[in-house]
Motif scaffolding. Structure first.
Motif, PDB file in Angstrom:
ATOM      1  N   TYR A  70      -4.873  22.564   3.175  1.00 38.64           N
ATOM      2  CA  TYR A  70      -4.277  21.472   3.951  1.00 38.64           C
ATOM      3  C   TYR A  70      -3.068  20.895   3.200  1.00 38.64           C
ATOM      4  CZ  TYR A  70      -3.892  16.426   4.922  1.00 38.64           C
ATOM      5  OH  TYR A  70      -3.418  15.154   5.146  1.00 38.64           O
ATOM      6  N   PRO A 100       0.270  12.030   5.585  1.00 40.47           N
ATOM      7  CA  PRO A 100      -1.147  11.675   5.421  1.00 40.47           C
ATOM      8  C   PRO A 100      -1.774  12.238   4.148  1.00 40.47           C
ATOM      9  CG  PRO A 100      -0.831  13.252   7.216  1.00 40.47           C
ATOM     10  CD  PRO A 100       0.517  12.790   6.820  1.00 40.47           C
ATOM     11  N   ASP A 101      -1.244  13.338   3.636  1.00 38.68           N
ATOM     12  CA  ASP A 101      -1.870  13.939   2.444  1.00 38.68           C
ATOM     13  C   ASP A 101      -1.725  13.040   1.204  1.00 38.68           C
ATOM     14  OD1 ASP A 101       0.862  15.076   3.040  1.00 38.68           O
ATOM     15  OD2 ASP A 101       0.706  15.579   0.922  1.00 38.68           O
ATOM     16  N   LEU A 102      -0.754  12.145   1.212  1.00 31.07           N
ATOM     17  CA  LEU A 102      -0.583  11.270   0.049  1.00 31.07           C
ATOM     18  C   LEU A 102      -1.819  10.391  -0.158  1.00 31.07           C
ATOM     19  CD1 LEU A 102       2.362  12.217   0.122  1.00 31.07           C
ATOM     20  CD2 LEU A 102       3.069   9.878  -0.287  1.00 31.07           C
ATOM     21  N   ALA A 103      -2.429  10.009   0.971  1.00 32.73           N
ATOM     22  CA  ALA A 103      -3.625   9.168   0.863  1.00 32.73           C
ATOM     23  C   ALA A 103      -4.894  10.014   0.783  1.00 32.73           C
ATOM     24  CB  ALA A 103      -3.706   8.241   2.074  1.00 32.73           C
ATOM     25  N   ALA A 104      -4.782  11.279   1.193  1.00 31.82           N
ATOM     26  CA  ALA A 104      -6.003  12.095   1.314  1.00 31.82           C
ATOM     27  C   ALA A 104      -6.346  12.888   0.066  1.00 31.82           C
ATOM     28  CB  ALA A 104      -5.857  13.045   2.504  1.00 31.82           C
ATOM     29  N   VAL A 105      -5.339  13.315  -0.678  1.00 35.76           N
ATOM     30  CA  VAL A 105      -5.654  14.223  -1.794  1.00 35.76           C
ATOM     31  C   VAL A 105      -5.175  13.681  -3.140  1.00 35.76           C
ATOM     32  CG1 VAL A 105      -5.482  16.255  -0.301  1.00 35.76           C
ATOM     33  CG2 VAL A 105      -3.514  15.591  -1.689  1.00 35.76           C
ATOM     34  N   GLU A 106      -5.759  14.268  -4.159  1.00 33.57           N
ATOM     35  CA  GLU A 106      -5.369  13.935  -5.521  1.00 33.57           C
ATOM     36  C   GLU A 106      -4.977  15.246  -6.200  1.00 33.57           C
ATOM     37  OE1 GLU A 106      -7.487  10.858  -8.541  1.00 33.57           O
ATOM     38  OE2 GLU A 106      -8.145  11.009  -6.487  1.00 33.57           O
ATOM     39  N   LEU A 107      -3.900  15.224  -6.941  1.00 43.03           N
ATOM     40  CA  LEU A 107      -3.433  16.455  -7.587  1.00 43.03           C
ATOM     41  C   LEU A 107      -3.595  16.353  -9.094  1.00 43.03           C
ATOM     42  CD1 LEU A 107      -0.017  16.991  -5.741  1.00 43.03           C
ATOM     43  CD2 LEU A 107      -2.203  18.004  -5.186  1.00 43.03           C
ATOM     44  N   ALA A 108      -3.867  17.499  -9.689  1.00 40.57           N
ATOM     45  CA  ALA A 108      -3.870  17.558 -11.157  1.00 40.57           C
ATOM     46  C   ALA A 108      -3.106  18.815 -11.526  1.00 40.57           C
ATOM     47  CB  ALA A 108      -5.295  17.629 -11.679  1.00 40.57           C
ATOM     48  N   SER A 130      -7.860  17.854  -4.991  1.00 39.34           N
ATOM     49  CA  SER A 130      -9.193  17.351  -4.661  1.00 39.34           C
ATOM     50  C   SER A 130      -9.060  16.173  -3.706  1.00 39.34           C
ATOM     51  CB  SER A 130      -9.918  16.921  -5.931  1.00 39.34           C
ATOM     52  OG  SER A 130      -9.134  15.998  -6.637  1.00 39.34           O
ATOM     53  N   SER A 131     -10.165  15.811  -3.067  1.00 42.91           N
ATOM     54  CA  SER A 131     -10.121  14.660  -2.152  1.00 42.91           C
ATOM     55  C   SER A 131      -9.915  13.406  -2.976  1.00 42.91           C
ATOM     56  CB  SER A 131     -11.444  14.530  -1.395  1.00 42.91           C
ATOM     57  OG  SER A 131     -11.634  15.686  -0.637  1.00 42.91           O
ATOM     58  N   ARG A 132      -9.104  12.518  -2.442  1.00 44.04           N
ATOM     59  CA  ARG A 132      -8.818  11.281  -3.178  1.00 44.04           C
ATOM     60  C   ARG A 132     -10.030  10.360  -3.128  1.00 44.04           C
ATOM     61  NH1 ARG A 132      -4.396   7.645  -4.567  1.00 44.04           N
ATOM     62  NH2 ARG A 132      -2.798   9.187  -4.187  1.00 44.04           N
ATOM     63  N   TRP A 147      -1.242  23.529  -9.636  1.00 44.17           N
ATOM     64  CA  TRP A 147      -1.850  22.254  -9.200  1.00 44.17           C
ATOM     65  C   TRP A 147      -3.236  22.506  -8.624  1.00 44.17           C
ATOM     66  CZ3 TRP A 147       0.776  17.766 -10.156  1.00 44.17           C
ATOM     67  CH2 TRP A 147       2.123  17.908 -10.512  1.00 44.17           C
ATOM     68  N   THR A 148      -4.165  21.629  -8.990  1.00 43.71           N
ATOM     69  CA  THR A 148      -5.458  21.652  -8.306  1.00 43.71           C
ATOM     70  C   THR A 148      -5.473  20.466  -7.345  1.00 43.71           C
ATOM     71  OG1 THR A 148      -6.461  20.346 -10.064  1.00 43.71           O
ATOM     72  CG2 THR A 148      -6.704  22.723 -10.221  1.00 43.71           C
ATOM     73  N   LEU A 154       0.900   4.179  -2.856  1.00 46.04           N
ATOM     74  CA  LEU A 154       0.723   5.622  -2.598  1.00 46.04           C
ATOM     75  C   LEU A 154       1.876   6.419  -3.202  1.00 46.04           C
ATOM     76  CD1 LEU A 154      -0.594   5.740   1.085  1.00 46.04           C
ATOM     77  CD2 LEU A 154      -1.811   6.383  -0.990  1.00 46.04           C
ATOM     78  N   SER A 179       1.490   6.636  -6.939  1.00 46.94           N
ATOM     79  CA  SER A 179       0.366   7.387  -7.500  1.00 46.94           C
ATOM     80  C   SER A 179       0.425   8.884  -7.168  1.00 46.94           C
ATOM     81  CB  SER A 179      -0.959   6.812  -7.004  1.00 46.94           C
ATOM     82  OG  SER A 179      -1.012   6.912  -5.602  1.00 46.94           O
ATOM     83  N   TYR A 180       1.402   9.286  -6.376  1.00 41.44           N
ATOM     84  CA  TYR A 180       1.495  10.700  -5.997  1.00 41.44           C
ATOM     85  C   TYR A 180       2.167  11.499  -7.124  1.00 41.44           C
ATOM     86  CZ  TYR A 180       2.847  14.806  -3.261  1.00 41.44           C
ATOM     87  OH  TYR A 180       3.030  16.093  -2.828  1.00 41.44           O
ATOM     88  N   ALA A 181       1.837  12.806  -7.197  1.00 46.25           N
ATOM     89  CA  ALA A 181       2.273  13.608  -8.369  1.00 46.25           C
ATOM     90  C   ALA A 181       3.626  14.326  -8.189  1.00 46.25           C
ATOM     91  CB  ALA A 181       1.209  14.638  -8.710  1.00 46.25           C
ATOM     92  N   ILE A 234      10.221  12.667   1.716  1.00 42.90           N
ATOM     93  CA  ILE A 234       9.177  11.731   2.175  1.00 42.90           C
ATOM     94  C   ILE A 234       9.824  10.461   2.733  1.00 42.90           C
ATOM     95  CG2 ILE A 234       7.360  10.178   1.331  1.00 42.90           C
ATOM     96  CD1 ILE A 234       6.498  12.445  -0.591  1.00 42.90           C
ATOM     97  N   ARG A 253       0.836  -1.207   0.000  1.00 48.33           N
ATOM     98  CA  ARG A 253       0.000   0.000   0.000  1.00 48.33           C
ATOM     99  C   ARG A 253       0.876   1.265   0.000  1.00 48.33           C
ATOM    100  NH1 ARG A 253      -4.041   3.070  -1.338  1.00 48.33           N
ATOM    101  NH2 ARG A 253      -4.860   4.431   0.283  1.00 48.33           N
TER     102      ARG A 253
END
Lengths: 460, 145
Positions: B20, A397-405, B140-142, B137-138, A361, A364-366, A377, A357
């Protein structure tokens, strides 16, 4: 022995597998399942004989039953790890006792296969063990290589980074100026150091300077130096960094931030190949290579008038574009293991690897901060990790919490062939002091062709 | 050097997830964070031209409080922050703001999970991204995986 890397035609790595079980049927089944996957399999019902072979031959993974008459799996694990600490061990157990599992974990077994198992479970656990060994072997090989080589190592097996390493090897011996482009944290200084280390001036100094750090006045003093009494407080004459890099390489980081006034002075120094200290009257000859770096689109800056075109061409004889980490695919895992080894050593830890896991993570992180961010990290993860494997909990924790574009500007445009030709001819004319016969000889063309090209590119 | 992160927001809208993330990123990269609130003139009260001083002053107070609240968590973690408010054409104001400062290494869109309308419908920020000094970068919640 290193397992074979996965390829587009062979997605799962294959390797040498040793299977030890006192039950003949189980051995037969496991051999059949694993051989179908392309692995080389050796089976033993007697653990003592298995250990004898392990002393003579290298294996990637050992699958061992936990309970056997001559020697149990944990004892076998102990002895096998003494013989080959890099061996991955899968413990097979029909007695899924907690004690056995905890003890095996302490002894360094990470993988378990509970009886009864399906062929898919066998394939999955062996693939996981092989992937872990592959990453560790590659990271270890890189560490070894780095400790043996004089220069810094460009780490990466992705096609992009292989290309970078090739270009570095090609341009390093030529002595021409190089412009390195890439986002923050992609390793621009490392690439500059690699160019220096592989160049003919590797024995000379490598001097790095950040052009965003100082204002024009201080920058001039720093780069060009000053004579005694040049200004109040200049009690002693001081050589500048350009002089300090004499016979070597000066690395001008964030060149796009250099104030216009300084751009003119730097251009003059590079054109004339001499430097005049602040308050000085005697020019000092310069023999050095300039490697500049920028995260900006310098060509666009030239278009906007923020960066001098003549200096841009002087610096950008050859350009090198460093990719973002997120574009480098499998390099993330490779670098993660490289940093794991590095921080293990630094913090005196013995963390064996990254859990599935955690790896997912990381993959898949940007990475807006690129390789530097991955290093940070991993440093944090190694510091926090209390087990023998890094898990999701050890990662930010943000690696699992957010998605970046990302909405990025188009990448730096590659120069045209004509542009490259112009720059290269200019560079050769410069190093030959404008002697056309010598320049034509180096370029491999006759003098008339050179004259025509000079006329075409307005280089006369 | 990775030192400066800019969180760009518009019309007093704040995406807490982006804030955050900016905090986490700044912490691990040892960076400072700047907040920039861009307010379009059109989003102010229609009568603002007539009573501009009052409207701007109210906006200034409101955004000031908002920024102070945002900065609190950062400062507690030892992350240096700064905040600015710009009123006018957001794209132009962003470029002016960037031109006056040393370069940022990361820009984070801090108002919505995605740029409103998407790139196809042409949010000003999506168009501006092509000319920025670093990627935008934008956040969003995963989605659970």
């Amino acid at each position: 022995m290193a397992p074979d890397s996965p390829t587009p035609h062979n997605p799962a790595p294959t390797g040498r597998i040793m299977v030890v079980d006192d039950e003949g049927t189980a051995l037969k089944n496991l051999r059949r399942i694993l051989e179908k996957e392309g692995h080389q399999v050796s089976t033993y019902s007697n653990p003592v004989r298995a250990l004898e072979l392990l002393k003579r031959e290298a294996f990637d993974v050992l699958l061992s039953d936990l309970r056997m008459p001559h020697m149990d799996g944990l004892e076998l694990l102990d002895q096998a790890k003494l013989i080959d600490p890099g061996l991955e061990v899968v413990i097979i157990t029909g007695y899924a006792s907690l004690n056995g599992a905890v003890e095996a974990t302490k002894k360094g077994a990470y993988h378990f296969l509970a009886k009864p198992f399906t062929p898919d479970q066998v394939r999955a656990v062996v693939a996981e063990a092989l992937a872990l060994k592959l990453s560790r072997d590659q990271a270890h090989a890189l560490e070894q290589e780095q400790s043996q080589e004089q220069g810094p190592l460009i780490i990466g097996q992705s096609p992009q980074m292989r290309r970078v390493a090739e270009v570095v090897a090609q341009i390093a011996p030529t002595g021409c100026n190089v412009l390195i482009m890439g986002e923050s944290g992609t390793g621009k200084e490392l690439a500059a150091r690699a160019i220096h280390a592989q160049s003919q001036c590797a024995g000379g100094p490598f001097v790095a300077f950040n052009c965003a750090a100082l204002n024009a006045e201080l920058m001039e003093n720093e780069l060009f130096g000053h004579e005694k009494g040049a200004y109040t407080g200049a009690g002693e004459a001081k050589a500048g960094l350009l002089e300090a890099a004499q016979g070597g390489t000066i690395f001008l980081d964030e060149i796009g931030e250099m104030p216009q006034a300084m751009q003119v002075k730097l251009l003059r120094a590079l054109q004339e190949r001499e430097v005049l200290r602040v308050g000085g009257t005697e020019p000092i000859g310069l023999q050095l290579r300039v490697v500049a770096a920028t995260a900006r689109d310098l060509k666009a800056e030239v278009g906007l008038g923020a960066f001098r075109q003549d200096l841009y061409y002087r610096l950008n004889v050859v350009s090198l574009q460093l990719p973002r980490l997120a574009e480098r695919g499998d390099d993330i895992q490779l670098l993660a293991y490289f940093f794991l080894g590095m921080f293990n050593q630094r913090m005196h830890k013995e963390i064996r690897g990254l859990g599935g896991r955690a790896l997912d993570l990381l993959n898949s992180y940007a990475y807006p901060g690129n390789v530097r961010e991955l290093a940070n990290i991993m440093e944090r993860a190694v510091a926090l990790c209390g087990q023998d494997m890094i898990t999701e909990r050890d990662l930010p924790p943000d690696l699992a919490a957010v998605e970046l574009a990302s909405f990025s500007r188009p990448g730096g445009e590659e120069p045209t062939l004509e542009e490259l030709e112009r720059r290269y001819i200019e560079h050769i004319l410069e190093i030959t002091g404008g002697v056309r016969t010598r320049a034509a000889a180096i370029l491999g063309i006759d003098r008339v062709s050179l004259w025509r090209k000079m006329k075409k590119f307005s280089l006369e | 050097m990775f030192k400066r992160v800019l969180v760009v927001m518009e019309n007093e809208k704040v995406n807490t997830q982006a804030v955050y993330y900016a905090r986490e990123l700044a912490q691990r990269m040892d960076s400072e964070v700047s907040f920039l609130m861009l307010v379009e003139m059109a989003s102010l009260d229609r009568t603002w031209l007539g009573s501009s001083r009052g409207a701007i002053s109210e906006l200034d107070d409101r955004v000031g409080r908002q920024m102070a609240e945002l900065s609190e968590d950062f400062l507690r973690l030892g992350i240096a922050t700064s905040a600015a408010l710009r009123v006018g054409d957001p794209k132009q104001e962003l470029f002016k703001f960037l031109a006056e400062r040393p370069p940022f290494q990361v820009l984070i869109w801090g108002s919505h999970e995605e740029l409103p309308g998407g790139a196809s419908r042409g949010h000003w920020m999506a168009k501006a991204a092509a000319s920025l000094e670093c990627p935008l970068w934008t956040v969003s919640s995963r989605r659970s995986s």
